[in-house]
Write a protein that holds these residues in place. Sequence first.
Motif, mmCIF file in Angstrom:
data_model
loop_
_atom_site.group_PDB
_atom_site.id
_atom_site.type_symbol
_atom_site.label_atom_id
_atom_site.label_comp_id
_atom_site.label_asym_id
_atom_site.label_seq_id
_atom_site.Cartn_x
_atom_site.Cartn_y
_atom_site.Cartn_z
ATOM 1 N N LYS A 338 0.925 -1.140 -0.110
ATOM 2 C CA LYS A 338 0.044 0.059 -0.060
ATOM 3 C C LYS A 338 0.901 1.281 -0.013
ATOM 4 N N HIS A 342 1.024 3.859 -3.156
ATOM 5 C CA HIS A 342 0.513 5.276 -2.930
ATOM 6 C C HIS A 342 1.590 6.215 -2.737
ATOM 7 N N LYS A 347 3.802 7.915 -8.054
ATOM 8 C CA LYS A 347 3.075 9.315 -8.286
ATOM 9 C C LYS A 347 3.842 10.153 -9.343
#
Length: 371
Positions: A338, A342, A347
């Motif tokens: 996780k 994220h 990103k």
Amino acid sequence: MTKLRYLAGCVKRGWQIMKDIRGHGVRDPFALFRFALLGATPWPRLWDKLSIWPLEVALETTDYCNLRCTMCPVTFLERPRGMMTKEMFHRMVDQCVGRGDFLFFPQGFGEGLLHPDWKEMLEYAKNRGIQPITLITNGMLLNAERAEHILDLKIDSMCCSVDGVTNETYSKIRVKGDLDKVVHNVQNLLRRRGERGQSEPAVLMRIIQMPQTEHEVDAFLDMWRKNLGPQDGVAVNPYTSWAGLMDEEEGAATNGNGSAGNGTPAPARVEAPPPPPPPAALEPPSAVPTGVPGVGVRGPCRMLWKNFTVLYDGRVTPCCIDAEGELIIGNVQKSSIKEIWHGAQLKKLRELHKKGEWDKIPICARCREWI
């Protein structure tokens, strides 16, 4: 009118994606919805909202392989060879427990059945409720004992790549392989599955279409359709240059400078008779990506919003054709799935793709397999 045709094509493509994914054992409605929207729409802002968890989690139990296939980068890997520890595999499985909204692949860039603990690993994942599980193999090690174990576990689906229907073609491509042995192994699994009265695993037989195999594609489809059940499928996959690592004509490594032509991409299920080809010629609105690999206007690559591949040593790449581990976004020995999914590194890659600046990422700049 053009926009309506384009949207109709998106709906059609999304529906086909849902059918394909159901063939791998995915039943969760939200998961099917996520797969369809990610695969059929060109809107990365929407993908951001859908990417709460990877749609594909692949754990590379090993990057060793028993074959030396001419079109496969594993034959020429420069990164070290090794085996994932059971402890690492267990930790990754534990982090996936309770989810039914993704595909689980217990392998990466090698032949998973070579791992000495492959049985225990699959048992652990199955006993922890991981579903669906898709096993990918070249079929050489799929003897009667291993077939029985796979059938006992009722793994959801199994993909076997067999490039050719004659020994002459197969032996030139899948070096060190034995076509007769692979065909016998798969047919034995299918026979035993029928004798046991079960439907799992759904079996996908696939061939890579390239200059060396294209004259046998039709014969391949005819041969395996006669052997497979209604839950099974056959597929013709396009040649993959593995982001420029391989050269289609030469069938050899190019040190990252080759020209173009999926594992280990997630296998695309094709029903028999096969569905119509993807709507590459939908006349989409100007500057809107087609969604077809290597076709039309290039857009952000969906791989960054769907794939999570853990290499045997714990490093993570968001690209299933990143054989050399160039696009590392974290390490599961230091962070959770996780946290990495994220995290800032992934990103950043996504933002570059949204801006059309994938050329700032070396592996993406030379890749023609973007999806």
